[in-house]
Design a protein around this motif. Structure first.
Motif, PDB file in Angstrom:
ATOM      1  N   LEU A  60       1.151  -0.804  -0.117  1.00  0.00           N
ATOM      2  CA  LEU A  60      -0.049  -0.177   0.004  1.00  0.00           C
ATOM      3  C   LEU A  60       0.988   1.593  -0.468  1.00  0.00           C
ATOM      4  O   LEU A  60       0.646   2.263  -0.780  1.00  0.00           O
ATOM      5  N   GLU A  61       1.713   1.278   0.816  1.00  0.00           N
ATOM      6  CA  GLU A  61       3.151   2.059   1.601  1.00  0.00           C
ATOM      7  C   GLU A  61       3.266   2.683  -0.466  1.00  0.00           C
ATOM      8  O   GLU A  61       3.369   3.426  -1.016  1.00  0.00           O
ATOM      9  N   GLY A  62       3.880   1.617  -1.017  1.00  0.00           N
ATOM     10  CA  GLY A  62       3.986   1.267  -2.382  1.00  0.00           C
ATOM     11  C   GLY A  62       3.447   2.020  -3.202  1.00  0.00           C
ATOM     12  O   GLY A  62       4.064   2.487  -4.831  1.00  0.00           O
ATOM     13  N   VAL A  63       2.371   0.963  -3.337  1.00  0.00           N
ATOM     14  CA  VAL A  63       1.801   2.102  -4.605  1.00  0.00           C
ATOM     15  C   VAL A  63       1.264   3.506  -4.239  1.00  0.00           C
ATOM     16  O   VAL A  63       1.402   4.494  -5.429  1.00  0.00           O
ATOM     17  N   ALA A  64       1.332   3.988  -3.550  1.00  0.00           N
ATOM     18  CA  ALA A  64       0.971   5.897  -3.169  1.00  0.00           C
ATOM     19  C   ALA A  64       2.227   6.152  -3.292  1.00  0.00           C
ATOM     20  O   ALA A  64       2.904   7.377  -4.243  1.00  0.00           O
ATOM     21  N   TYR A  65       3.212   5.715  -3.102  1.00  0.00           N
ATOM     22  CA  TYR A  65       4.932   6.083  -3.152  1.00  0.00           C
ATOM     23  C   TYR A  65       5.336   6.284  -5.209  1.00  0.00           C
ATOM     24  O   TYR A  65       5.640   6.897  -5.941  1.00  0.00           O
ATOM     25  N   TYR A  66       4.888   4.870  -5.811  1.00  0.00           N
ATOM     26  CA  TYR A  66       4.473   5.135  -7.325  1.00  0.00           C
ATOM     27  C   TYR A  66       3.950   5.968  -7.652  1.00  0.00           C
ATOM     28  O   TYR A  66       4.853   6.470  -8.829  1.00  0.00           O
ATOM     29  N   HIS A  67       2.726   6.356  -6.808  1.00  0.00           N
ATOM     30  CA  HIS A  67       1.931   7.634  -7.805  1.00  0.00           C
ATOM     31  C   HIS A  67       2.963   8.598  -7.764  1.00  0.00           C
ATOM     32  O   HIS A  67       2.637   9.631  -8.849  1.00  0.00           O
ATOM     33  N   ARG A  68       3.167   9.005  -5.968  1.00  0.00           N
ATOM     34  CA  ARG A  68       4.289  10.592  -6.200  1.00  0.00           C
ATOM     35  C   ARG A  68       5.571  10.690  -7.443  1.00  0.00           C
ATOM     36  O   ARG A  68       5.964  11.535  -7.719  1.00  0.00           O
ATOM     37  N   CYS A  69       5.870   9.362  -7.125  1.00  0.00           N
ATOM     38  CA  CYS A  69       7.101   8.933  -8.460  1.00  0.00           C
ATOM     39  C   CYS A  69       6.631   9.293  -9.600  1.00  0.00           C
ATOM     40  O   CYS A  69       8.110   9.897 -10.678  1.00  0.00           O
ATOM     41  N   VAL A  70       5.348   8.747 -10.068  1.00  0.00           N
ATOM     42  CA  VAL A  70       5.222   9.220 -11.545  1.00  0.00           C
ATOM     43  C   VAL A  70       5.531  10.693 -11.978  1.00  0.00           C
ATOM     44  O   VAL A  70       6.101  10.969 -12.662  1.00  0.00           O
ATOM     45  N   GLU A  71       4.699  11.053 -10.454  1.00  0.00           N
ATOM     46  CA  GLU A  71       4.448  13.150 -11.363  1.00  0.00           C
ATOM     47  C   GLU A  71       5.518  13.633 -10.565  1.00  0.00           C
ATOM     48  O   GLU A  71       5.345  13.984 -11.946  1.00  0.00           O
ATOM     49  N   ILE A  72       6.449  13.360  -9.760  1.00  0.00           N
ATOM     50  CA  ILE A  72       7.683  14.342 -10.030  1.00  0.00           C
ATOM     51  C   ILE A  72       8.564  13.627 -11.333  1.00  0.00           C
ATOM     52  O   ILE A  72       9.159  14.524 -12.129  1.00  0.00           O
ATOM     53  N   LEU A  73       8.881  12.734 -11.641  1.00  0.00           N
ATOM     54  CA  LEU A  73       9.451  12.232 -12.810  1.00  0.00           C
ATOM     55  C   LEU A  73       8.906  13.237 -14.031  1.00  0.00           C
ATOM     56  O   LEU A  73       9.604  13.643 -15.360  1.00  0.00           O
TER      57      LEU A  73
END
Length: 299
Positions: A60-73
């Motif tokens: 669950l933490e990984g999903v949230a972090y994934y979406h933030r990473c996509v936005e950041i890049l």
């Protein structure tokens, strides 16, 4: 690995569900990828990925972090473009082969000249593509599309024709109406969705008539279907552009022109659950402006 490279690696692992595939895409070894993710999880103090022998999926933490990473890049790519005025990187596109060679490729030099820092990886295929898992940015597909979570941009419609070789017509006769198809045969094009041959389709006014003829040859490739038609193995239907040269040379003949198949829509699809990158945006916009009008020049 630096922090941005690690974020890119993490995104690819989630997308592809595999450390090995993500490591190969990033140009690093599996041990380097594993060490980088372990270091990332240690720094964050939380587990981002659940590993099994066959698959990797985010917590669950990984999903949230994934979406933030996509936005950041994506934001970083947009910022780089704003500063330099250039779109850079590798754009991965999958297109039906004949369409790629006859419609997209001739116009591509102008697109590449507009974006000198961009590299296009043009794949050819007719099968369903899992864009996220396979690392493809967008696909161009013909025909009615099944419901999905993809964003669909309509490019236009392609006029369809029914054709056969002169030799075939000499042996079977030239039908004048769809009702006169008894004794004829078709080249069976097997649907990738139903795994059954598609019927031939004819229009009479507002009426759509479907006819399934005997088929001694079943194929699942458009190029093979066209080659079989030239060899006199049956009637076949496809977009007119595919048979333009054959019709001009007389190697194939249009039949039942007064009862044409319904036009086939052409669309470009890309994932809806990820922020659209600048390189995909400029390519999709270019397709709509450049390729679309060429499909129906009379409009």
């Amino acid at each position: 690995m630096d922090r941005l490279a690690t974020l890119d690696l993490f995104i690819r692992i989630v997308d592809r569900g595999s450390f090995s595939a993500a490591a190969a895409a990033c140009g690093v070894s599996r041990p380097v990828a594993t060490a980088a993710i372990k270091a990332l999880e240690s720094r964050l103090g939380t587990r981002l990925l659940q590993r099994s022998t066959r698959h990797v999926q985010p917590t669950l933490e990984g999903v949230a972090y994934y979406h933030r990473c996509v936005e950041i890049l994506a934001d970083l790519e947009e910022a780089d473009r704003g500063a330099s005025g250039a779109v850079a990187g590798v754009l991965r596109v999958d297109v039906v082969g004949y369409l790629a060679r006859t419609t997209i490729l001739p116009a591509l030099p102008d697109f590449l000249a507009q974006h000198p820092a961009l590299t296009v990886h043009l794949g050819e295929g007719e099968r369903f593509v899992d864009l996220v898992r396979e690392g493809v940015d967008c696909v161009v597909r013909a025909g009615a599309l099944a419901d999905s979570d993809m964003v669909v941009r309509h490019l236009g419609v392609m006029e369809e024709v029914t054709v056969a070789s002169p030799d075939y017509l000499a042996r079977h006769g030239t039908p004048t109406t769809p009702d006169a198809l008894e004794g004829h045969q078709m080249i069976g094009f097997v649907s990738s969705r139903t795994h059954h041959p598609l019927p031939l389709e004819f229009t009479r006014g507002d009426e759509v008539i479907e006819v399934t003829l005997p088929a001694r040859l079943l194929v699942n490739g458009a190029d093979t279907s066209a080659a079989a038609a030239r060899l006199g193995l049956g009637l076949v239907q496809a977009p007119r552009y595919r048979f333009a040269e054959d019709l001009a040379r007389g190697t194939l003949v249009e039949v039942l022109a007064d009862f044409p198949p319904t036009p086939t829509p052409l669309s470009v699809l890309y994932p809806s659950n990820r922020q659209l990158s600048p390189r995909v945006r400029v390519f999709v916009d270019w397709l709509v402006k450049t390729i679309g009008p060429g499909l129906h020049p009379g409009e």
